[in-house]
Enzyme design. Structure first.
Site, short mmCIF file in Angstrom:
data_model
loop_
_atom_site.label_atom_id
_atom_site.label_comp_id
_atom_site.label_asym_id
_atom_site.label_seq_id
_atom_site.Cartn_x
_atom_site.Cartn_y
_atom_site.Cartn_z
CB SER A 1 6.94 16.64 19.52
OG SER A 1 8.05 17.42 19.86
CG LEU A 2 3.47 21.25 22.37
CD1 LEU A 2 3.81 21.46 23.84
CD2 LEU A 2 3.40 22.59 21.64
CG PHE B 1 11.81 22.95 15.91
CD1 PHE B 1 12.33 22.40 17.07
CD2 PHE B 1 10.56 22.53 15.48
CE1 PHE B 1 11.63 21.45 17.80
CE2 PHE B 1 9.84 21.59 16.21
CZ PHE B 1 10.37 21.05 17.36
CG ASP C 1 13.91 12.16 19.03
OD1 ASP C 1 14.35 13.32 18.89
OD2 ASP C 1 12.70 11.91 19.18
CG HIS D 1 11.48 14.81 17.25
ND1 HIS D 1 11.43 14.36 18.55
CD2 HIS D 1 10.60 15.85 17.18
CE1 HIS D 1 10.57 15.08 19.23
NE2 HIS D 1 10.04 15.98 18.42
#
Length: 253
Positions: free
Chosen positions: A82-83, A143, A207, A235
Site C-alpha cells: 500500500s503506502l 480505513f 481490492d 487489500h
C-alpha cells in the site's frame, strides 16, 4: 522513540518489508515469520508510525533516507504494501545499487485515478484528509473497514487488523496527513518504466483501493514486471492469502 524501529526474523537473503498507511510492522508479523523460514526478514516501522520516531517533513526523500540508514545490510530485496509500496518504489528508483529486487503488494505507482490510470477516486482520499482533522480514531476505523470490504471473511480479517493496529498508539496526525498527501500527489510511473531490477506485482482481484486493472496498467509500463492477481483477495492478502504470497516470493528469487 528514537530512530527507525525494526524487527528481524530468520537468516539468509535479506528481505526488507514496509507496511501501509497508519499501520506498523506488527500488522504482518505472522506473515514475516512464515517468510523467515527461508530468508532474513527485516520489518521497519515507517517514520512516525508504530515505534519509529517522526520526521520534521514527512515526504518521500526524507522517508527513504531514514529507512536506508536503518537497514543493516547493503543489498536487499524490498517489499512494500500500500503506502509502503509507494515508498519502496521511490527507494528503488533513488538507490538501485542497494535494491536487488522489488515487490509491490497492493500498491499503485499513481494511487489516485484519472482519465488514463486506474486508482482511488480523489474524493475518497480528500475525505480521509478532512476527517482526520475532526476524528482521527473514526477515520482509522473507516480505513480498516475499507480494506476488507466485500470479502466473505471480512469480519475475521477486520478483527485481525484491529488487534494488530492497536498494539501501538495511532501515528501522529502530521505523519497521517503526510502519508495521505504522498498517496494523493505521487506519480512514480516514470520510475517504473526505466527500472531494471526484477519487479513483482501482487494484488487482489477484490481490492477496493487498488482496482483489478492496475496490474495490467503497470505491466504496460514495464513488460518485465511479473504480475500475480490473487483470486478473492482484498487489500490485505498477507492475512487472507499468506501461503500463496510465500510461494510467489520464493519463486521470484
Amino acid at each position: 522513540m528514537t530512530g527507525i524501529h525494526r524487527e528481524i526474523y530468520g537468516q539468509g537473503r535479506p528481505l526488507v518489508m514496509l507496511h501501509g498507511w497508519a499501520m506498523h510492522s506488527g500488522i504482518w508479523r505472522e506473515f514475516a515469520r512464515q517468510l523467515a523460514r527461508h530468508r532474513q526478514v527485516i520489518c521497519l516501522d515507517l517514520p512516525g508510525h508504530g515505534r519509529s520516531a517522526g520526521l520534521e517533513q514527512f515526504d518521500l526523500p526524507a522517508i527513504g533516507s531514514a529507512l536506508f540508514d536503518a537497514i543493516p545490510v547493503n543489498r536487499f530485496s524490498l517489499l512494500g504494501w500500500s503506502l509502503g509500496a509507494t515508498v519502496a518504489l521511490d527507494m528503488a528508483a533513488r538507490c538501485p545499487d542497494r535494491v536487488q529486487s522489488l515487490f509491490l503488494l497492493s500498491g499503485n505507482p499513481k494511487f489516485v485515478k484519472n482519465t488514463d490510470w486506474p486508482g482511488v477516486r480523489p474524493e475518497v482520499l480528500d475525505g480521509f484528509v478532512a476527517q482526520l482533522s475532526d476524528d482521527t480514531k473514526l477515520t482509522l476505523q473507516r480505513f480498516l473497514g475499507l480494506q476488507v470490504q466485500g470479502l466473505p471473511e471480512s469480519r475475521q480479517l477486520l478483527q485481525q487488523l484491529r488487534l494488530a493496529v492497536h498494539e501501538c498508539d495511532a501515528p501522529a496526525r502530521d505523519a497521517l496527513q503526510g502519508g495521505l498527501q504522498i498517496l494523493k500527489n505521487s506519480d512514480l510511473r516514470k520510475s517504473l518504466v526505466g527500472m531494471r531490477c526484477p519487479i513483482t506485482v501482487m494484488q487482489g482481484d477484490k481490492d477496493t483501493l487498488i482496482p483489478a486493472q492496475t496490474g495490467q496498467s503497470i505491466k504496460a509500463l514495464n513488460s518485465r514486471v511479473d504480475l500475480h492477481v490473487l483470486a478473492n483477495a482484498g487489500h490485505v492478502p498477507f492475512l487472507s492469502h499468506a501461503r500463496q504470497l510465500c510461494d510467489i516470493l520464493a519463486a521470484a528469487e
